[in-house]
Design a protein around this motif. Structure first.
Motif, mmCIF file in Angstrom:
data_model
loop_
_atom_site.group_PDB
_atom_site.id
_atom_site.type_symbol
_atom_site.label_atom_id
_atom_site.label_comp_id
_atom_site.label_asym_id
_atom_site.label_seq_id
_atom_site.Cartn_x
_atom_site.Cartn_y
_atom_site.Cartn_z
ATOM 1 N N GLN A 1 -60.296 9.018 -22.367
ATOM 2 C CA GLN A 1 -59.599 8.505 -21.160
ATOM 3 C C GLN A 1 -60.567 8.425 -19.972
ATOM 4 O O GLN A 1 -60.204 8.718 -18.841
ATOM 5 N N ARG A 2 -61.804 7.983 -20.258
ATOM 6 C CA ARG A 2 -62.786 7.937 -19.166
ATOM 7 C C ARG A 2 -62.382 6.909 -18.116
ATOM 8 O O ARG A 2 -62.787 6.984 -16.972
ATOM 9 N N THR A 3 -61.626 5.893 -18.564
ATOM 10 C CA THR A 3 -61.197 4.890 -17.610
ATOM 11 C C THR A 3 -59.712 4.614 -17.792
ATOM 12 O O THR A 3 -59.094 5.142 -18.720
ATOM 13 N N SER B 1 -68.795 6.266 -11.182
ATOM 14 C CA SER B 1 -68.366 6.377 -12.580
ATOM 15 C C SER B 1 -66.931 5.897 -12.787
ATOM 16 O O SER B 1 -66.231 5.554 -11.836
ATOM 17 N N TYR B 2 -66.491 5.912 -14.030
ATOM 18 C CA TYR B 2 -65.159 5.432 -14.395
ATOM 19 C C TYR B 2 -64.038 6.375 -13.945
ATOM 20 O O TYR B 2 -62.943 5.948 -13.614
ATOM 21 N N ASN B 3 -64.319 7.665 -14.014
ATOM 22 C CA ASN B 3 -63.263 8.664 -13.850
ATOM 23 C C ASN B 3 -62.788 8.763 -12.402
ATOM 24 O O ASN B 3 -63.426 8.259 -11.478
ATOM 25 N N LYS C 1 -76.994 7.396 -12.537
ATOM 26 C CA LYS C 1 -75.589 7.249 -12.940
ATOM 27 C C LYS C 1 -75.137 8.468 -13.719
ATOM 28 O O LYS C 1 -75.987 9.242 -14.143
ATOM 29 N N HIS C 2 -73.910 8.730 -13.992
ATOM 30 C CA HIS C 2 -72.692 8.103 -13.482
ATOM 31 C C HIS C 2 -72.125 9.108 -12.500
ATOM 32 O O HIS C 2 -71.780 10.223 -12.910
ATOM 33 N N TYR C 3 -72.006 8.690 -11.258
ATOM 34 C CA TYR C 3 -71.675 9.555 -10.128
ATOM 35 C C TYR C 3 -70.158 9.566 -9.939
ATOM 36 O O TYR C 3 -69.622 8.530 -9.573
ATOM 37 N N CYS D 1 -77.825 -11.099 -18.892
ATOM 38 C CA CYS D 1 -78.068 -9.668 -18.701
ATOM 39 C C CYS D 1 -76.689 -9.005 -18.723
ATOM 40 O O CYS D 1 -75.692 -9.702 -18.548
ATOM 41 N N ILE D 2 -76.621 -7.718 -18.847
ATOM 42 C CA ILE D 2 -75.300 -7.091 -18.912
ATOM 43 C C ILE D 2 -74.598 -7.170 -17.550
ATOM 44 O O ILE D 2 -73.382 -7.065 -17.455
ATOM 45 N N GLY D 3 -75.367 -7.394 -16.524
ATOM 46 C CA GLY D 3 -74.816 -7.656 -15.200
ATOM 47 C C GLY D 3 -75.846 -8.466 -14.440
ATOM 48 O O GLY D 3 -77.049 -8.356 -14.711
#
Ligand code: NOJ
Length: 774
Positions: A184-186, A230-232, A174-176, A58-60
């Motif tokens: 540059q999201r991450t 989220s990533y940011n 998501k994405h909170y 699974c992806i996770g």
């Protein structure tokens, strides 16, 4: 009779509430029992993902603990169907679903997606999406979410979460939060080892509450198992270690009882994240070049050295396992994982897994979902222009089909990650975007195929050119005679990891439409798009009809043919604003050149537009859109036939809410205060559905600067036979009538007169009335 009905309804409510709380108590009891048997190493394993390629496929995943008969938890994308799997359905995207403005379809779509996840043996759907909301019209993932309007997105979140979880799978909102751009999201590491941080979404407290948090509040109210940070960064701190966001807002203010999970490699610390409220790290493995795990053994070490308390680790495990038990995922007949999952995920990641990649046959979970997909696809198509009844088509004998979006996919049936690109393939219709919310097709009914099938019924001829390069230079020599109707199909691609660079549809779309329309005086344009486009050709006199068909999923051709031939009367409405020109939007994606990155935290996105995104921006600056938010035509006509009637639901003014706490469980916040009733009639000669919309303007003298001119606060989709009229009742809650007071740290109802406007779009509001609460 009436009061009896009310009494029995009240009973049902009590019984439901009682059984919900006993289900909850039972789930907590099981989680505590499970927890009490775990070693420290096992506890850390429950809060840390396991390698997807050697784990469950699974992806996770959370790995199994066999001595306790726990077979693990499988997480999978995405919000429009089961990603990275075989024999699953490609559902209409979130954007398309929002464009239906149909609560029932929102729910049904999610329930059907949930069915497929469960039948594959997966436990967690990584969706739905309320961030990005759509601050930037060119945001690369806007299509995964619903609408740039928080109210509409909130309704869609609520119905999607309830739909997913009705099937016994866990939903993850998501994405909170503030994840509004992909650029540059991450963070990234430069060649010299310097870390450059993710973009920071910087916003004030009122903007947070009234715009970006709003749909997450609806999400929490629907009780999702989890929320994904989220990533940011958010106001300089990564969201997954931001205590104000995780502990303060989610738990204390909103009373969220589920668990928080990081986006994949969005964790940047161990104790800081855990103590800020992060319960689970994904994917939980260190993969050179991809990311580092901050959980696993580091969690055990933090507990041993006292920087994370045992109580806190226990709380994390309890939160995770309570949802697992609450959704009944411990039952022995929960479907086992589809044996093909590992193989599909491996092939998509192009990893060498040797004997692991055996291609076992997949479990077909599609059922009869194609019918619903076709229906939602048609319901999410928005008719923008229709001169003199060009549509529906009436037995054309000679049909022209043009554009590289009309025909079959030529680069394979999947366009996911990796290797996603920001361009997409040239030839083939676009029914879903790229990245983790994409889905592997088993088939796609193309527009050309569906049009040919229709044409065969009346012996009509279909001529076509799919090569945009030829079309753009006006090479039509193969077409004879000129078709009765020329249907141009345009596409606008986007994929996770990229923001869009152009407002116009892709592949030379403007030249293509202008060339076709110059030669064909009955041209219809259909766009398959991930979001906002400019349409410089919209006023060409030969462009007689325009349909924004969004991303309809695998039945795309049938959905659009149903609309073109009038089997389905269009009822979609725009969930965003289409501008005359791109400059009218003016909310660019933050972008820096490498020279401008002068320190690791250089990437900043200042949300100075505050509450004024999408139609609120156009209203505030009085900019005339090409097609406004909420707009959409039908093959029939509708009118509001009575004045609005306003009914207060209580004679007393409501007590002020306490500061900073709407929790347990948001009941006061959602308390209904006023009913607004309108009557809508179908005045045309076809049956159809109208979307009646309510917008509210707050009293300007008692609300802070930056308050929008008007905001959506209600909508009802009314199916009406020709000549039929219906009452539409909008129930306005305390929340609908409040703004977030940064001074009081509470939702406050402003004193004075509100203006209520009701109509058919954000700029077509024929009925209005005043109301005041305080
Ligand atoms: C990153 C994406 O941002 C998220 O939406 C997705 O669920 C995970 N990857 C897992 O694929």
């Amino acid at each position: 009779m009436r009061s009896l009905a009310l009494i029995s309804l009240a009973w049902v409510g009590l019984v439901n509430a009682a059984s919900a709380s006993s289900d909850w108590d039972a789930a907590v009891g099981k989680a505590n029992d499970f927890l009490s048997q775990l070693t420290l190493a096992e506890k850390t394993a429950v809060v840390t993902g396991a390698n997807p390629l050697t784990g469950l496929g699974c992806i996770g995943s959370i790995g199994p603990i066999s001595r306790l008969n726990f077979s693990g938890i499988c997480f999978s994308d995405g919000s429009s169907g089961v990603n990275r799997a075989d024999l699953t359905s490609v559902f209409p995207a979130g954007l398309t679903t929002a464009a239906t403005w149909d609560r029932d379809l929102m729910y049904q779509r999610a329930a059907a997606i949930g069915d497929e996840f469960r039948a594959k043996g997966m436990h967690v759907v990584l969706g739905p999406v309320a961030g990005p909301l759509g601050r930037h019209p060119l945001g690369g993932r806007n299509w995964e979410g619903f609408s740039a309007d928080p109210y509409l997105t909130g309704v869609a979140m609520d119905h999607s979460i309830r739909g997913f979880q009705s099937t016994g799978v866990q939903a993850v909102a998501k994405h909170y939060i503030g994840n509004e751009q992909e650029t540059q999201r991450t963070n990234l590491t430069l060649a010299d080892g310097t870390n450059i941080d993710a973009v920071s979404s910087n916003m004030d407290d009122r903007t947070l509450h009234e715009v970006y948090l709003w749909p997450f509040v609806d999400a929490i109210n629907a009780k999702p198992a989890a929320v994904m940070c989220s990533y940011n960064r958010f106001n300089q701190t990564y969201t997954c270690e931001n205590s104000k966001l995780l502990n303060g807002i989610l738990r204390d203010e909103l009373g969220f009882e589920g668990y928080t999970v990081s986006d994949w490699y969005a964790t940047h610390s161990t104790e800081d994240s855990i103590n800020a409220g992060l319960d689970m790290e994904m994917p939980g493995t260190t993969v050179p070049g991809q990311g580092v795990s901050w959980f696993g053994d580091r969690v055990a070490a933090a507990v041993e050295n006292g920087t994370v308390s045992t109580d806190r680790l226990d709380e994390m495990v309890r939160r995770i396992m309570t949802q697992y038990y609450l959704l009944g995922q411990d039952i022995t007949d929960y479907p086992t994982l589809d044996p093909s999952s590992l193989s599909v995920i491996a092939s998509q990641y192009q990893q060498e897994l040797g004997s692991l990649v055996t291609n076992p046959p997949a479990r077909d979970v599609r059922g009869d979902h194609a019918t619903l997909i076709r229906q939602v696809g048609a319901a999410g198509a928005v008719l923008l222009k229709n001169v003199n009844g060009t549509l529906p088509l009436v037995s054309p004998a000679n049909i022209g089909v043009f554009g590289n979006d009309a025909g079959d996919l030529t680069d394979g049936l999947v366009y996911q990650d990796p290797p996603a690109t920001n361009v997409g393939f040239e030839y083939g219709t676009l029914d879903i975007g790229g990245g983790s919310s994409s889905v592997r097709h088993t088939y796609v009914v193309t527009p050309l195929e569906a049009i040919k099938a229709r044409a065969r019924q009346t012996n009509a001829r279909v001529q076509y050119i799919l090569n945009n390069e030829r079309l753009a230079v006006g090479d039509f020599h193969s077409i004879y005679p000129v078709p009765d109707v020329c249907i141009v199909f345009l596409k606008t691609f986007a994929a996770e990891g990229f923001d869009r660079v152009s407002f116009e549809a892709d592949w030379n779309s403007t030249a293509v439409v202008n060339q076709v329309a110059d030669k064909c005086n009955n041209t219809v344009v259909v766009t398959h798009s991930v979001g906002v486009n400019t349409m410089p050709w919209a006023n060409h006199t030969n462009v007689r009809a325009i349909i924004a068909a969004h991303l309809p999923g695998e039945e795309t051709g049938n959905s659009i043919a149903d609309i073109l031939w009038g089997d389905v009367n269009p009822s979609g409405r725009l969930p965003y604003t289409i501008p005359v020109q791109e400059a009218d939007y003016d909310i660019p994606i933050a972008n820096l050149t490498s020279d401008e990155v002068t320190y690791p935290g250089a990437w900043q996105s200042n949300f100075t537009d505050g509450l004024l995104i999408d139609y609120r921006h156009f209203d505030a600056l009085d900019i005339e859109p090409l097609y406004e938010f909420g707009f959409g035509l039908s093959y029939t006509t509708f009118e509001l036939t009575t004045d609005l009637s306003i009914t207060p639901l209580s004679s007393a003014a409501p007590d002020p809410l306490p500061a900073g706490n709407q929790s347990n469980p948001l009941t006061d916040f959602y308390a209904p205060l006023v009913n607004v009733t309108a009557q809508v009639a179908n005045t045309g000669d076809r049956d159809g559905a109208s979307v009646v919309q309510l917008y509210l303007s707050m009293p300007s003298e008692s609300t802070p600067a930056g308050t929008p001119v008007r905001v959506l606060r209600g909508f009802e989709k009314a199916q009406l036979a020709t000549g039929e009229a219906k009452s539409v009742v909008f129930q306005l809650s305390r929340r609908d009538l409040s703004y977030w007071s940064t001074v009081d740290q509470a939702w406050r109802i402003p004193a004075g007169q509100f203006q209520v406007q009701v109509g058919f779009s954000s700029r077509d509001l024929p009925k209005s009335a005043q109301l005041s609460i305080l």
